[in-house]
Design a protein around this motif. Structure first.
Motif, PDB file in Angstrom:
ATOM      1  N   ARG A 125      15.814  32.950  81.063  1.00 53.41           N
ATOM      2  CA  ARG A 125      16.525  33.887  80.190  1.00 53.41           C
ATOM      3  C   ARG A 125      15.608  34.466  79.114  1.00 53.41           C
ATOM      4  NH1 ARG A 125      21.977  32.882  76.610  1.00 53.41           N
ATOM      5  NH2 ARG A 125      20.543  31.771  75.234  1.00 53.41           N
ATOM      6  N   PHE A 126      14.749  33.642  78.559  1.00 55.04           N
ATOM      7  CA  PHE A 126      13.826  34.084  77.520  1.00 55.04           C
ATOM      8  C   PHE A 126      12.868  35.132  78.076  1.00 55.04           C
ATOM      9  CE2 PHE A 126      10.074  33.267  74.695  1.00 55.04           C
ATOM     10  CZ  PHE A 126      10.679  33.603  73.495  1.00 55.04           C
ATOM     11  N   GLN A 127      12.325  34.891  79.268  1.00 55.75           N
ATOM     12  CA  GLN A 127      11.398  35.835  79.887  1.00 55.75           C
ATOM     13  C   GLN A 127      12.096  37.142  80.247  1.00 55.75           C
ATOM     14  OE1 GLN A 127      10.222  33.291  83.114  1.00 55.75           O
ATOM     15  NE2 GLN A 127       8.359  32.581  82.094  1.00 55.75           N
ATOM     16  N   TYR A 128      13.311  37.050  80.761  1.00 56.24           N
ATOM     17  CA  TYR A 128      14.033  38.265  81.149  1.00 56.24           C
ATOM     18  C   TYR A 128      14.275  39.156  79.937  1.00 56.24           C
ATOM     19  CZ  TYR A 128      17.488  41.286  83.409  1.00 56.24           C
ATOM     20  OH  TYR A 128      18.159  42.374  83.913  1.00 56.24           O
ATOM     21  N   ASN A 129      14.729  38.562  78.854  1.00 57.08           N
ATOM     22  CA  ASN A 129      14.956  39.339  77.640  1.00 57.08           C
ATOM     23  C   ASN A 129      13.672  40.033  77.192  1.00 57.08           C
ATOM     24  OD1 ASN A 129      16.482  39.829  74.878  1.00 57.08           O
ATOM     25  ND2 ASN A 129      14.518  38.918  74.355  1.00 57.08           N
ATOM     26  N   ASN A 130      12.578  39.277  77.129  1.00 55.57           N
ATOM     27  CA  ASN A 130      11.318  39.847  76.664  1.00 55.57           C
ATOM     28  C   ASN A 130      10.810  40.937  77.604  1.00 55.57           C
ATOM     29  OD1 ASN A 130      11.346  38.014  74.537  1.00 55.57           O
ATOM     30  ND2 ASN A 130      10.131  36.503  75.655  1.00 55.57           N
ATOM     31  N   ASP A 141      16.410  42.232  70.516  1.00 59.03           N
ATOM     32  CA  ASP A 141      16.717  41.489  71.730  1.00 59.03           C
ATOM     33  C   ASP A 141      17.998  42.001  72.377  1.00 59.03           C
ATOM     34  OD1 ASP A 141      14.512  39.805  71.461  1.00 59.03           O
ATOM     35  OD2 ASP A 141      15.614  38.410  70.182  1.00 59.03           O
ATOM     36  N   LEU A 142      18.131  41.687  73.668  1.00 60.28           N
ATOM     37  CA  LEU A 142      19.320  42.092  74.412  1.00 60.28           C
ATOM     38  C   LEU A 142      20.527  41.243  74.060  1.00 60.28           C
ATOM     39  CD1 LEU A 142      17.744  42.512  77.951  1.00 60.28           C
ATOM     40  CD2 LEU A 142      18.506  44.353  76.441  1.00 60.28           C
ATOM     41  N   PHE A 143      20.281  39.950  73.809  1.00 64.18           N
ATOM     42  CA  PHE A 143      21.375  39.029  73.530  1.00 64.18           C
ATOM     43  C   PHE A 143      20.856  37.904  72.650  1.00 64.18           C
ATOM     44  CE2 PHE A 143      19.998  38.799  78.047  1.00 64.18           C
ATOM     45  CZ  PHE A 143      19.092  37.751  77.940  1.00 64.18           C
ATOM     46  N   ARG A 144      21.760  37.122  72.138  1.00 59.97           N
ATOM     47  CA  ARG A 144      21.373  36.008  71.280  1.00 59.97           C
ATOM     48  C   ARG A 144      20.540  35.003  72.067  1.00 59.97           C
ATOM     49  NH1 ARG A 144      26.863  34.509  67.816  1.00 59.97           N
ATOM     50  NH2 ARG A 144      26.997  36.477  66.662  1.00 59.97           N
ATOM     51  N   LEU A 145      19.443  34.590  71.470  1.00 55.65           N
ATOM     52  CA  LEU A 145      18.555  33.629  72.113  1.00 55.65           C
ATOM     53  C   LEU A 145      18.540  32.349  71.284  1.00 55.65           C
ATOM     54  CD1 LEU A 145      15.594  35.989  73.073  1.00 55.65           C
ATOM     55  CD2 LEU A 145      17.151  34.856  74.664  1.00 55.65           C
ATOM     56  N   ASN A 146      19.474  31.456  71.581  1.00 57.70           N
ATOM     57  CA  ASN A 146      19.508  30.195  70.845  1.00 57.70           C
ATOM     58  C   ASN A 146      18.300  29.324  71.150  1.00 57.70           C
ATOM     59  OD1 ASN A 146      21.870  30.862  69.585  1.00 57.70           O
ATOM     60  ND2 ASN A 146      23.182  29.719  70.979  1.00 57.70           N
ATOM     61  N   GLU A 147      17.601  29.620  72.259  1.00 54.61           N
ATOM     62  CA  GLU A 147      16.392  28.860  72.554  1.00 54.61           C
ATOM     63  C   GLU A 147      15.270  29.182  71.579  1.00 54.61           C
ATOM     64  OE1 GLU A 147      18.167  31.041  74.465  1.00 54.61           O
ATOM     65  OE2 GLU A 147      17.041  31.360  76.334  1.00 54.61           O
ATOM     66  N   ARG A 148      15.393  30.287  70.852  1.00 54.49           N
ATOM     67  CA  ARG A 148      14.430  30.600  69.794  1.00 54.49           C
ATOM     68  C   ARG A 148      14.918  29.907  68.526  1.00 54.49           C
ATOM     69  NH1 ARG A 148      14.116  36.459  69.478  1.00 54.49           N
ATOM     70  NH2 ARG A 148      12.396  36.407  70.962  1.00 54.49           N
ATOM     71  N   LEU A 149      14.434  28.701  68.289  1.00 61.09           N
ATOM     72  CA  LEU A 149      14.969  27.880  67.210  1.00 61.09           C
ATOM     73  C   LEU A 149      14.603  28.412  65.833  1.00 61.09           C
ATOM     74  CD1 LEU A 149      14.381  24.279  68.638  1.00 61.09           C
ATOM     75  CD2 LEU A 149      16.387  25.749  68.839  1.00 61.09           C
ATOM     76  N   LEU A 150      13.423  29.014  65.708  1.00 66.87           N
ATOM     77  CA  LEU A 150      12.978  29.551  64.418  1.00 66.87           C
ATOM     78  C   LEU A 150      13.030  31.069  64.462  1.00 66.87           C
ATOM     79  CD1 LEU A 150      11.570  28.808  61.634  1.00 66.87           C
ATOM     80  CD2 LEU A 150       9.429  29.391  62.792  1.00 66.87           C
ATOM     81  N   GLN A 182      24.701  42.746  58.686  1.00 66.36           N
ATOM     82  CA  GLN A 182      24.597  44.193  58.743  1.00 66.36           C
ATOM     83  C   GLN A 182      24.209  44.697  60.125  1.00 66.36           C
ATOM     84  OE1 GLN A 182      21.860  45.274  55.641  1.00 66.36           O
ATOM     85  NE2 GLN A 182      23.328  44.869  54.006  1.00 66.36           N
ATOM     86  N   ARG A 183      23.610  43.862  60.942  1.00 67.28           N
ATOM     87  CA  ARG A 183      23.158  44.298  62.259  1.00 67.28           C
ATOM     88  C   ARG A 183      23.418  43.197  63.275  1.00 67.28           C
ATOM     89  NH1 ARG A 183      16.982  45.821  64.102  1.00 67.28           N
ATOM     90  NH2 ARG A 183      17.521  47.246  65.780  1.00 67.28           N
ATOM     91  N   PRO A 184      24.391  43.369  64.155  1.00 63.65           N
ATOM     92  CA  PRO A 184      24.699  42.324  65.134  1.00 63.65           C
ATOM     93  C   PRO A 184      23.485  42.012  66.003  1.00 63.65           C
ATOM     94  CG  PRO A 184      26.405  44.013  65.092  1.00 63.65           C
ATOM     95  CD  PRO A 184      25.272  44.536  64.275  1.00 63.65           C
ATOM     96  N   GLU A 185      23.370  40.753  66.375  1.00 67.97           N
ATOM     97  CA  GLU A 185      22.259  40.341  67.224  1.00 67.97           C
ATOM     98  C   GLU A 185      22.599  40.642  68.674  1.00 67.97           C
ATOM     99  OE1 GLU A 185      19.453  36.391  67.903  1.00 67.97           O
ATOM    100  OE2 GLU A 185      21.336  36.268  66.817  1.00 67.97           O
ATOM    101  N   GLY A 186      21.706  41.327  69.366  1.00 71.71           N
ATOM    102  CA  GLY A 186      21.937  41.662  70.756  1.00 71.71           C
ATOM    103  C   GLY A 186      22.628  43.005  70.927  1.00 71.71           C
ATOM    104  N   PHE A 187      22.618  43.498  72.162  1.00 70.67           N
ATOM    105  CA  PHE A 187      23.258  44.767  72.496  1.00 70.67           C
ATOM    106  C   PHE A 187      24.737  44.544  72.799  1.00 70.67           C
ATOM    107  CE2 PHE A 187      19.847  48.020  73.855  1.00 70.67           C
ATOM    108  CZ  PHE A 187      19.032  47.631  72.799  1.00 70.67           C
ATOM    109  N   ARG A 188      25.555  45.448  72.338  1.00 71.84           N
ATOM    110  CA  ARG A 188      26.991  45.349  72.585  1.00 71.84           C
ATOM    111  C   ARG A 188      27.294  45.452  74.076  1.00 71.84           C
ATOM    112  NH1 ARG A 188      28.883  50.099  68.702  1.00 71.84           N
ATOM    113  NH2 ARG A 188      26.772  50.783  69.271  1.00 71.84           N
ATOM    114  N   GLY A 189      28.147  44.544  74.536  1.00 71.02           N
ATOM    115  CA  GLY A 189      28.608  44.596  75.912  1.00 71.02           C
ATOM    116  C   GLY A 189      27.680  43.988  76.939  1.00 71.02           C
TER     117      GLY A 189
END
Length: 719
Positions: A125-130, A141-150, A182-189
């Motif tokens: 998932r991390f590679q696909y997003n990047n 980013d396309l979506f929330r990446l909880n694997e990115r801890l920092l 002010q800016r949602p994380e990831g793309f809507r939908g």
């Protein structure tokens, strides 16, 4: 934990060093020694412990046929782990003779071993997003990446500068509430697929773990469509908008200064844009036939009145859902390329470009890499060295710092750590946990070592640390610090207390290896063995009872060491505990949240003494750290093996051992700076070669539409 087969084989070699080493069948002493010392437990009367029947070893050649055992023999002898403490010691010259002779045997074995084939695997998932972010040049980013801890809250990561600032602002998505008001994380939908889990003793990019079920394939197809349909894919968020989606001659973003938007026909624009996009997306030269089919499809769409932007969205969505984009695949044996070693063959320049991008950026290659690959120049050592430096200085290398250290240190375990609020009230602040701040300390240390190209030994014993007010209060055992629960300010400060600091003695690791109410020396020792030395112990026997969390009156009077003494009495547990217990008890002065203590709650004195590697006695954590530095080869080998496995996206095998030896030796001699090691790995034989036993090319899933061909040219489905 070493199996009894390993131990007994070592004892055989210790007793008969001159006769057990030859690889031919003219050495009758080897089977004789096995008969005398080992087969009672490993073969006699059908008794086979450790799943090893030593009656099968008739000569030195039989031992060579078991390369994993041979490698382990060398390591336990070299590290003085064998013979065990209760056995007669082995003279230094005798040990050296055995190890040298085994080295010669190992060289013969290694020369005949192929590299482990890297299976075809999908992006995680991390590679696909990047990859999508880089391909389309998106601003987030396309979506929330909880694997990115920092998460970096300012633009402090500048590896080209070679210097970290004195203060940074960070946050942690998994351990805090929504901070992007002010800016949602990831793309809507966008319909993200589930987070990939790391391998038990590895990483989430391991090829043998990245399979694709039909259900997950459907998720990828849905994901690719929701990306191009998202309202957030627009001229504001997409820097490549004018080069991809805007109609020719009608740029939505301002043309570059001094240049006007080029005028061309729509179909010519489609073909030109696809040619560049397909090469980048598929990491190889564009197939003219495939380009033609895409272009023909676009022509039909445009002729039917579909707007240019929508046509390009459809084409991009199709590309993002194709196996050619989703899968990493390296071809098998190439008849045109000479094979100099059995089972080994150089990767192609395009395959090398893909490996480099995965290693340093967790993404796909950029145009400079692909241009060099197309010219056949990327493999040139001088060119390759220059490109590696460029990639490490690029801000996209932050993804390496996002991905590798958190998995190497297993910091995801901290997310589920919940110390008892009655015993440790300072750990909590209105529902927030200090672990938000704990998490950042080792990750910022790793980033500093990377950006400033420091010795990786600074990961163990640095002279500085990163500290927030809330974290400083936690180490003091109170909650009077400044409570920053969203964006956290961390300052780089000199390490006042050398007992703290580094990737071992930090609050994050100390907390996640404890229970809610007490420390766990065995868990801490096993963590050090697996993470620091890359030698994970085997799981304990199934019938070993866990320590009760609720103390009885009798147990309440004991120390942790006394309570664990029963485990050491079991013959099937003693060997493992001899190895991991000293590592865990060395940290016993640090309580369940990393706070220093000299006594337990019952008033008993903490005993953190031990013997490390069967020969180094220590009484304090400072003496323990000095031993780790003195025996730095153990850490360096473990760390390099973690890096090499991560870079290759697979487990290591016998064929990789010579490279591991060379890289470790170079690091011991002073070439142990972080980026120096990373470059050496990217220029090593395993990284530049592949197995000739590679799996066959992937097949297109039956539930995915095929690209238009001359037989279905009237089909209006997207390719």
């Amino acid at each position: 934990m070493h199996t009894w087969s390993t131990i007994t084989a070592v004892l055989v070699l210790a007793v008969t060093p001159a006769t057990a080493l030859p690889a031919d069948d003219s050495a009758p002493a080897l089977p004789a020694a096995l008969q005398a010392h080992c087969i009672k437990c490993h073969g006699q009367e059908k008794r086979v412990e450790g799943e090893t029947n030593l009656l099968e070893i008739k000569s030195g050649a039989d031992l060579e046929a078991r390369p994993q055992l041979l490698e382990k023999l060398i390591q336990v002898l070299k590290n003085r782990e064998m013979p065990p403490p209760d056995a007669p010691p082995l003279a230094a010259n005798q040990r050296q003779h055995i190890v040298s002779s085994l080295h010669a045997m190992r060289q013969r074995v290694r020369a005949s071993q192929p590299f482990i084939p890297t299976p075809i695997r999908r992006m995680n998932r991390f590679q696909y997003n990047n990859a999508v972010v880089d391909l389309l040049e998106l601003d987030r980013d396309l979506f929330r990446l909880n694997e990115r801890l920092l998460r970096r809250r300012d633009d402090y990561f500048q590896p080209a500068s070679g210097k970290m600032p004195a203060e940074v602002k960070v946050s942690s998505r998994p351990l805090s509430k929504d901070i992007d008001n002010q800016r949602p994380e990831g793309f809507r939908g966008v319909a993200a697929f589930p987070q990939d889990k790391r391998a038990e003793h590895g990483f989430d990019n391991r090829a043998d773990h990245l399979t694709l079920s039909p259900l997950l394939m459907e998720s990828f197809l849905r994901l690719s469509q929701t990306i191009v349909e998202s309202a957030d894919l627009n001229a504001k968020e997409c820097r490549s908008w004018d080069r991809l989606f805007a109609p020719p001659g009608k740029p939505a973003r301002a043309p570059a200064e001094g240049h006007s938007a080029a005028k061309t026909s729509e179909i010519d624009a489609v073909q030109s844009r696809l040619s560049s996009l397909l090469r980048r997306a598929f990491r190889r030269p564009v197939d003219p036939g495939l380009l033609q089919r895409f272009t023909q499809f676009a022509q039909r769409q445009l002729d039917a009145g579909t707007p240019f932007e929508q046509t390009m969205r459809t084409l991009v969505g199709a590309i993002l859902g194709m196996p050619d984009f989703l899968y990493f695949y390296e071809s098998g044996k190439d008849q045109k390329t000479p094979v100099t070693n059995p089972g080994r063959q150089p990767v192609t320049d395009f395959e090398l470009a893909a490996r480099l991008a995965q290693f340093f950026w967790s993404s796909i290659p950029d145009d400079p890499l692909l241009d060099l690959a197309a010219a056949g120049r990327l493999r040139n050592p001088e060119t390759l060295s220059t490109q590696i430096d460029r990639m490490m200085n690029d801000s996209r290398s932050s993804r390496f710092c996002d991905n590798f250290p958190s998995q190497w240190l297993q910091l995801d375990r901290l997310i589920t750590s919940i110390p008892d609020p009655q015993k440790f009230p300072y750990f909590y602040y209105y529902g927030y946990r200090t672990s938000m701040h704990m998490l950042s300390e080792p990750l910022l240390l790793f980033e500093t070592v990377y950006v400033e190209n420091l010795s990786v030994m600074d990961l163990l014993v640095p002279d500085f640390t990163w500290e927030s007010n809330m974290l400083r209060a936690n180490y003091a055992g109170h909650s009077k610090g400044d409570h920053q629960v969203n964006v956290q300010s961390f300052k780089r400060v000199p390490l006042e207390d050398p007992r703290r600091g580094g990737v071992i003695t930090n609050a994050a690791v100390l907390t996640m290896t404890s229970t809610p109410v007490r420390t766990q020396p065995i868990t801490r020792g096993a963590w050090i063995n697996a993470v620091i030395f890359n030698d994970p112990p085997e799981p304990p026997p199934a019938d070993v009872p866990v320590l009760p969390e609720v103390d009885s009156e009798k147990l309440a009077k004991l120390t942790i060491r006394e309570r664990l003494a029963e485990h050491r009495k079991r013959a099937d547990c003693a060997g493992c505990h001899e190895q991991i217990d000293p590592l865990g008890f060395a940290l016993e002065n640090f309580g369940p949240t990393g706070v220093w203590r000299d006594t337990y709650e019952n008033g008993r004195q903490v005993d953190a003494t031990g013997v490390l590697f069967n020969r180094h006695k220590f009484k304090t954590i400072l003496e323990f750290k000095k031993i780790l530095v003195k025996e730095k080869e153990r850490f360096l080998r473990g760390f390099v093996s973690h890096l090499l496995s991560y870079a290759l996206s697979r487990d290591l095998g016998i064929a990789d051992a010579s490279t591991l030896d060379d890289l470790t030796a170079q690091a011991v001699q002073g070439q142990d700076q972080m980026r120096t090691l990373l470059k050496a790995i990217a220029m090593s034989e395993p990284f530049l070669h592949k197995s000739t036993l590679a799996p066959p090319a992937p097949r297109r899933p039956t539930n995915q539409p095929a690209p238009p061909t001359k037989d279905n040219a009237s089909d209006d489905r997207a390719p």
